[in-house]
Scaffold this motif. Sequence first.
Motif, mmCIF file in Angstrom:
data_model
loop_
_atom_site.group_PDB
_atom_site.id
_atom_site.type_symbol
_atom_site.label_atom_id
_atom_site.label_comp_id
_atom_site.label_asym_id
_atom_site.label_seq_id
_atom_site.Cartn_x
_atom_site.Cartn_y
_atom_site.Cartn_z
ATOM 1 N N UNK A 1 56.632 35.169 4.428
ATOM 2 C CA UNK A 1 56.660 36.315 5.337
ATOM 3 C C UNK A 1 57.917 36.266 6.201
ATOM 4 N N UNK A 2 58.299 35.058 6.608
ATOM 5 C CA UNK A 2 59.518 34.870 7.385
ATOM 6 C C UNK A 2 60.137 33.524 7.041
ATOM 7 N N UNK A 3 61.423 33.415 7.307
ATOM 8 C CA UNK A 3 62.167 32.230 6.903
ATOM 9 C C UNK A 3 63.345 32.045 7.848
ATOM 10 N N UNK A 4 63.546 30.805 8.286
ATOM 11 C CA UNK A 4 64.698 30.474 9.118
ATOM 12 C C UNK A 4 65.524 29.422 8.389
ATOM 13 N N UNK A 5 66.814 29.693 8.218
ATOM 14 C CA UNK A 5 67.694 28.726 7.565
ATOM 15 C C UNK A 5 68.978 28.593 8.370
ATOM 16 N N UNK A 6 69.716 27.514 8.103
ATOM 17 C CA UNK A 6 70.989 27.305 8.769
ATOM 18 C C UNK A 6 72.105 27.978 7.982
ATOM 19 N N UNK B 1 64.317 37.242 7.196
ATOM 20 C CA UNK B 1 65.200 36.072 7.122
ATOM 21 C C UNK B 1 66.041 35.988 8.387
ATOM 22 N N UNK B 2 66.054 34.812 8.978
ATOM 23 C CA UNK B 2 66.913 34.549 10.134
ATOM 24 C C UNK B 2 67.861 33.420 9.771
ATOM 25 N N UNK B 3 69.148 33.682 9.898
ATOM 26 C CA UNK B 3 70.163 32.663 9.633
ATOM 27 C C UNK B 3 70.727 32.210 10.972
ATOM 28 N N UNK B 4 70.590 30.907 11.240
ATOM 29 C CA UNK B 4 71.018 30.342 12.524
ATOM 30 C C UNK B 4 72.334 29.590 12.367
ATOM 31 N N UNK B 5 73.183 29.616 13.398
ATOM 32 C CA UNK B 5 74.475 28.899 13.306
ATOM 33 C C UNK B 5 74.278 27.380 13.420
#
Lengths: 113, 115
Positions: free
Chosen positions: B9-14, B111-115
């Motif tokens: 449903x949601x995903x956080x990656x670098x 999708x959330x892409x984090x620095x």
Amino acid sequence: NAGVTQTPKFRILKIGQSMTLQCTQDMNHNYMYWYRQDPGMGLKLIYYSVGAGITDKGEVPNGYNVSRSTTEDFPLRLELAAPSQTSVYFCASSYLERINEQFFGPGTRLTVL
Amino acid sequence: KNQVEQSPQSLIILEGKNCTLQCNYTVSPFSNLRWYKQDTGRGPVSLTIMTFSENTKSNGRYTATLDADTKQSSLHITASQLSDSASYICVVSADYGGSQGNLIFGKGTKLSVKP
């Protein structure tokens, strides 16, 4: 080309009020669509049109009306706004409906209080 | 019942990492499958469209696969960028004839892409 444009971007209505969401495309697409997107849900088709003068119901048409007097314009009419119509509305268009991609407008966020 | 299920449903990656989004469908008869990217506050934008006979289709760093036998599709994002942060929607078209196309939309993967 501007693509698919929608107005307004935001609107707050009171229960029982009416309004028209405008949609215009400049790609000479025959097919046009109206969808609504509720939070956390997939898009649902409200109405669609395969050309000027031809419209048909989608999955959730109740409470809405459409017209297609020109190739470019496909307005969506809400006659008696209800809280259940609070949603984000997207207009889309396509040329060869089955295979080619649908181009979406930026959406109209509607709140009915 | 025709359905399109997406996971996660949601995903956080670098930033710089790869990720794969999944889409399972029970739509029949199948016509085509599309992946869309939807930025916050914007309309969906098409990434790929695949018909029954296509197994893989790429669009830059996005690669979609389709297994029509198992009714599964995936969207692989390579070397993710901050601008990849969005919802990714899987859409399956049923072939009932007529002009509507009968699109069934998944709920999307955020999708959330984090620095």
